[in-house]
Design a protein around this motif. Structure first.
Motif, PDB file in Angstrom:
ATOM      1  N   THR A   1       0.828  -1.297   0.126  1.00 12.13           N
ATOM      2  CA  THR A   1       0.182  -0.012  -0.099  1.00 12.13           C
ATOM      3  C   THR A   1       0.799   1.259   0.059  1.00 12.13           C
ATOM      4  O   THR A   1       0.223   2.414  -0.032  1.00 12.13           O
ATOM      5  CB  THR A   1      -0.821   0.173   1.224  1.00 12.13           C
ATOM      6  OG1 THR A   1      -0.162   0.065   2.194  1.00 12.13           O
ATOM      7  CG2 THR A   1      -1.688  -1.051   1.440  1.00 12.13           C
ATOM      8  N   ALA A   2       2.283   1.037  -0.155  1.00 14.17           N
ATOM      9  CA  ALA A   2       3.277   2.368   0.058  1.00 14.17           C
ATOM     10  C   ALA A   2       2.895   3.070   1.322  1.00 14.17           C
ATOM     11  O   ALA A   2       2.558   4.157   1.326  1.00 14.17           O
ATOM     12  CB  ALA A   2       3.106   3.002  -1.365  1.00 14.17           C
ATOM     13  N   PRO A   3       3.036   2.494   2.101  1.00 11.46           N
ATOM     14  CA  PRO A   3       2.726   3.250   3.526  1.00 11.46           C
ATOM     15  C   PRO A   3       3.917   4.229   3.824  1.00 11.46           C
ATOM     16  O   PRO A   3       4.903   4.185   3.370  1.00 11.46           O
ATOM     17  CB  PRO A   3       2.876   2.085   4.802  1.00 11.46           C
ATOM     18  CG  PRO A   3       3.879   0.971   4.196  1.00 11.46           C
ATOM     19  CD  PRO A   3       3.549   1.137   2.480  1.00 11.46           C
ATOM     20  N   ARG A   4       3.564   5.173   4.440  1.00 10.41           N
ATOM     21  CA  ARG A   4       4.188   6.824   4.923  1.00 10.41           C
ATOM     22  C   ARG A   4       4.630   6.504   6.282  1.00 10.41           C
ATOM     23  O   ARG A   4       5.354   7.110   6.523  1.00 10.41           O
ATOM     24  CB  ARG A   4       3.601   7.657   4.391  1.00 10.41           C
ATOM     25  CG  ARG A   4       3.017   7.915   2.921  1.00 10.41           C
ATOM     26  CD  ARG A   4       3.607   8.896   2.483  1.00 10.41           C
ATOM     27  NE  ARG A   4       4.112  10.212   3.054  1.00 10.41           N
ATOM     28  CZ  ARG A   4       4.784  10.954   2.585  1.00 10.41           C
ATOM     29  NH1 ARG A   4       5.451  10.877   1.430  1.00 10.41           N
ATOM     30  NH2 ARG A   4       5.007  12.019   3.340  1.00 10.41           N
ATOM     31  N   MET A   5       3.675   5.724   7.263  1.00 10.21           N
ATOM     32  CA  MET A   5       4.183   5.709   8.601  1.00 10.21           C
ATOM     33  C   MET A   5       3.544   4.381   9.211  1.00 10.21           C
ATOM     34  O   MET A   5       2.334   4.038   9.213  1.00 10.21           O
ATOM     35  CB  MET A   5       3.307   6.991   9.287  1.00 10.21           C
ATOM     36  CG  MET A   5       3.654   6.940  10.697  1.00 10.21           C
ATOM     37  SD  MET A   5       3.019   8.748  11.351  1.00 10.21           S
ATOM     38  CE  MET A   5       1.288   8.781  11.254  1.00 10.21           C
TER      39      MET A   5
ATOM     40  N   ALA B   1      13.307  -1.972   4.439  1.00  5.71           N
ATOM     41  CA  ALA B   1      14.346  -1.265   3.580  1.00  5.71           C
ATOM     42  C   ALA B   1      14.086  -1.364   2.220  1.00  5.71           C
ATOM     43  O   ALA B   1      14.276  -0.375   1.566  1.00  5.71           O
ATOM     44  CB  ALA B   1      15.803  -1.807   4.120  1.00  5.71           C
ATOM     45  N   ALA B   2      13.818  -2.763   1.892  1.00  5.19           N
ATOM     46  CA  ALA B   2      13.703  -2.977   0.410  1.00  5.19           C
ATOM     47  C   ALA B   2      12.632  -1.902  -0.078  1.00  5.19           C
ATOM     48  O   ALA B   2      12.310  -1.852  -1.432  1.00  5.19           O
ATOM     49  CB  ALA B   2      13.342  -4.375   0.085  1.00  5.19           C
ATOM     50  N   ALA B   3      11.443  -1.718   0.571  1.00  6.60           N
ATOM     51  CA  ALA B   3      10.381  -0.986   0.307  1.00  6.60           C
ATOM     52  C   ALA B   3      10.768   0.680   0.393  1.00  6.60           C
ATOM     53  O   ALA B   3       9.683   1.486   0.133  1.00  6.60           O
ATOM     54  CB  ALA B   3       9.218  -1.235   1.186  1.00  6.60           C
ATOM     55  N   GLY B   4      11.942   0.850   0.542  1.00  7.68           N
ATOM     56  CA  GLY B   4      12.375   2.350   0.684  1.00  7.68           C
ATOM     57  C   GLY B   4      11.826   3.185   1.902  1.00  7.68           C
ATOM     58  O   GLY B   4      11.737   4.403   1.569  1.00  7.68           O
ATOM     59  N   ILE B   5      11.571   2.332   2.890  1.00  8.35           N
ATOM     60  CA  ILE B   5      10.906   2.962   4.164  1.00  8.35           C
ATOM     61  C   ILE B   5      12.308   3.256   5.208  1.00  8.35           C
ATOM     62  O   ILE B   5      13.236   2.421   5.463  1.00  8.35           O
ATOM     63  CB  ILE B   5      10.105   2.093   4.770  1.00  8.35           C
ATOM     64  CG1 ILE B   5       8.820   1.995   3.851  1.00  8.35           C
ATOM     65  CG2 ILE B   5       9.679   2.680   6.185  1.00  8.35           C
ATOM     66  CD1 ILE B   5       7.851   0.860   4.228  1.00  8.35           C
ATOM     67  N   THR B   6      12.518   4.495   5.652  1.00  2.22           N
ATOM     68  CA  THR B   6      13.464   4.646   6.513  1.00  2.22           C
ATOM     69  C   THR B   6      13.181   4.310   7.926  1.00  2.22           C
ATOM     70  O   THR B   6      12.158   4.522   8.678  1.00  2.22           O
ATOM     71  CB  THR B   6      13.486   6.294   6.904  1.00  2.22           C
ATOM     72  OG1 THR B   6      13.690   6.958   5.347  1.00  2.22           O
ATOM     73  CG2 THR B   6      14.539   6.730   7.763  1.00  2.22           C
ATOM     74  N   ILE B   7      13.967   3.406   8.443  1.00  4.79           N
ATOM     75  CA  ILE B   7      13.793   2.671   9.783  1.00  4.79           C
ATOM     76  C   ILE B   7      14.256   3.693  11.090  1.00  4.79           C
ATOM     77  O   ILE B   7      15.630   3.846  11.083  1.00  4.79           O
ATOM     78  CB  ILE B   7      14.364   1.373   9.722  1.00  4.79           C
ATOM     79  CG1 ILE B   7      13.766   0.502   8.652  1.00  4.79           C
ATOM     80  CG2 ILE B   7      14.121   0.773  10.990  1.00  4.79           C
ATOM     81  CD1 ILE B   7      14.391  -0.611   8.292  1.00  4.79           C
TER      82      ILE B   7
ATOM     83  N   VAL C   1       8.423   6.306   6.869  1.00  3.62           N
ATOM     84  CA  VAL C   1       9.061   6.007   8.117  1.00  3.62           C
ATOM     85  C   VAL C   1       8.448   4.727   8.717  1.00  3.62           C
ATOM     86  O   VAL C   1       7.324   4.605   8.744  1.00  3.62           O
ATOM     87  CB  VAL C   1       8.887   7.099   9.030  1.00  3.62           C
ATOM     88  CG1 VAL C   1       9.494   6.774  10.268  1.00  3.62           C
ATOM     89  CG2 VAL C   1       9.671   8.377   8.358  1.00  3.62           C
ATOM     90  N   ALA C   2       9.265   3.854   9.309  1.00  8.10           N
ATOM     91  CA  ALA C   2       8.953   3.013   9.977  1.00  8.10           C
ATOM     92  C   ALA C   2       9.547   2.973  11.442  1.00  8.10           C
ATOM     93  O   ALA C   2      10.860   3.251  11.524  1.00  8.10           O
ATOM     94  CB  ALA C   2       9.121   1.389   9.741  1.00  8.10           C
ATOM     95  N   TRP C   3       8.663   2.988  12.615  1.00 10.12           N
ATOM     96  CA  TRP C   3       9.274   3.257  13.967  1.00 10.12           C
ATOM     97  C   TRP C   3       9.558   1.645  14.709  1.00 10.12           C
ATOM     98  O   TRP C   3       8.364   1.327  14.746  1.00 10.12           O
ATOM     99  CB  TRP C   3       8.208   3.968  14.764  1.00 10.12           C
ATOM    100  CG  TRP C   3       8.280   5.583  14.564  1.00 10.12           C
ATOM    101  CD1 TRP C   3       7.468   6.036  13.380  1.00 10.12           C
ATOM    102  CD2 TRP C   3       9.024   6.454  14.985  1.00 10.12           C
ATOM    103  NE1 TRP C   3       7.702   7.451  13.252  1.00 10.12           N
ATOM    104  CE2 TRP C   3       8.780   7.884  14.345  1.00 10.12           C
ATOM    105  CE3 TRP C   3      10.026   6.445  15.850  1.00 10.12           C
ATOM    106  CZ2 TRP C   3       9.162   8.829  14.785  1.00 10.12           C
ATOM    107  CZ3 TRP C   3      10.929   7.727  16.203  1.00 10.12           C
ATOM    108  CH2 TRP C   3      10.419   9.160  15.637  1.00 10.12           C
TER     109      TRP C   3
END
Length: 265
Positions: free
Chosen positions: A110-114, A183-189, A211-213
């Motif tokens: 779903t291309a999550p942003r948070m 990371a592969a989905a381009g999400i900053t951890i 971002v993923a928290w």
């Protein structure tokens, strides 16, 4: 209409859903109380709604609405309602629902942003509270990583106050794989850490992208190896004399700060 007793086979099999093994086997779980039942009905996940005479008087519209949707609604005795409920004063309103968790790939598609990613979260009340927080700040999902609590656990369902049905929830046992997928989905951890190199007040630039928290276990926090895998470690400034914050509070502060930037007009 006669009320079903606690010995009725349908009631007996529903009560068994209080156990994790039975939930996994049947693909069903229980949602108790008006908030949870209303949210479950909204998402079309209810297979059967058990209600006591007292609950029918209090929640007439909810029970009638369920029946109007074609959900099987079943009057049960007070004793049966007590057994179906897991609280001391059972609300007398319990829905049998389909499990809500989805594969991690579905959340990432779903291309999550948070995202909120509790790692090895053990306490169901905290998990439910975190899900409620994630819902309230507009997060795109919750990913329970590692050996985590079952989100369908009764205490977790109650603590989420219906939010369990609003936010996509995934479970992935392998923490390394979870981080690789993010990371592969381009999400900053981002990892929350008391000695993190980035102050939350200075992190706004990071929140402009996905971002993923990572939030650690209540008792021993995040494993240092997991913390190191994050792109950044974020510390919450504590300006008073409190030594630390509990997990749900820390999550609420971080996710809210993220939300302010994400949803900035």
């Amino acid at each position: 209409m006669d009320a079903l007793s606690e010995r009725n086979p349908r009631v007996v099999s529903a009560v068994k859903l209080q156990r994790g093994a039975q939930r996994r086997k049947s693909g069903l779980f229980l949602a108790e109380g008006a908030n949870s039942v209303a949210a479950a009905l909204d998402t079309g996940r209810v297979q059967e709604l058990f209600y006591s005479a007292g609950a029918a008087a209090r929640e007439q519209e909810l029970v009638a609405g369920a029946a109007g949707m074609g959900v099987r609604t079943t009057l049960v005795s007070d004793r049966a309602a007590q057994q179906l409920g897991e609280t001391v004063t059972a609300p007398g309103l319990v829905a049998v629902c389909e499990l809500i968790d989805v594969p991690l790939a579905d959340v990432l598609a779903t291309a999550p942003r948070m995202l909120a990613v509790p790692v090895e979260m053990a306490e169901p009340g905290n998990a439910g509270t975190l899900i409620r927080v994630a819902d309230s700040v507009g997060a795109d999902g919750v990913v329970l990583a590692g050996d985590s609590v079952d989100p369908h656990n009764g205490k977790c369902v109650r603590a989420s106050a219906g939010s369990l049905f609003h936010v996509p929830i995934a479970r992935h046992r392998d923490i390394g794989e979870t981080l690789d997928s993010l990371a592969a989905a381009g999400i900053t951890i981002l990892a929350t850490a008391a000695n993190g190199e980035v102050d939350l007040d200075d992190a706004e630039e990071l929140f402009t992208g996905p971002v993923a928290w990572l939030f650690g276990n209540e008792a021993h926090g995040l494993d240092p190896a997991v913390t190191q895998r994050a792109d950044h470690r974020i510390r919450i400034p504590i300006r008073g004399r409190a030594e630390s914050l509990n997990l749900a509070t820390a999550a609420a502060i971080c996710l809210y700060a993220n939300s302010r930037v994400r949803y900035a007009k």
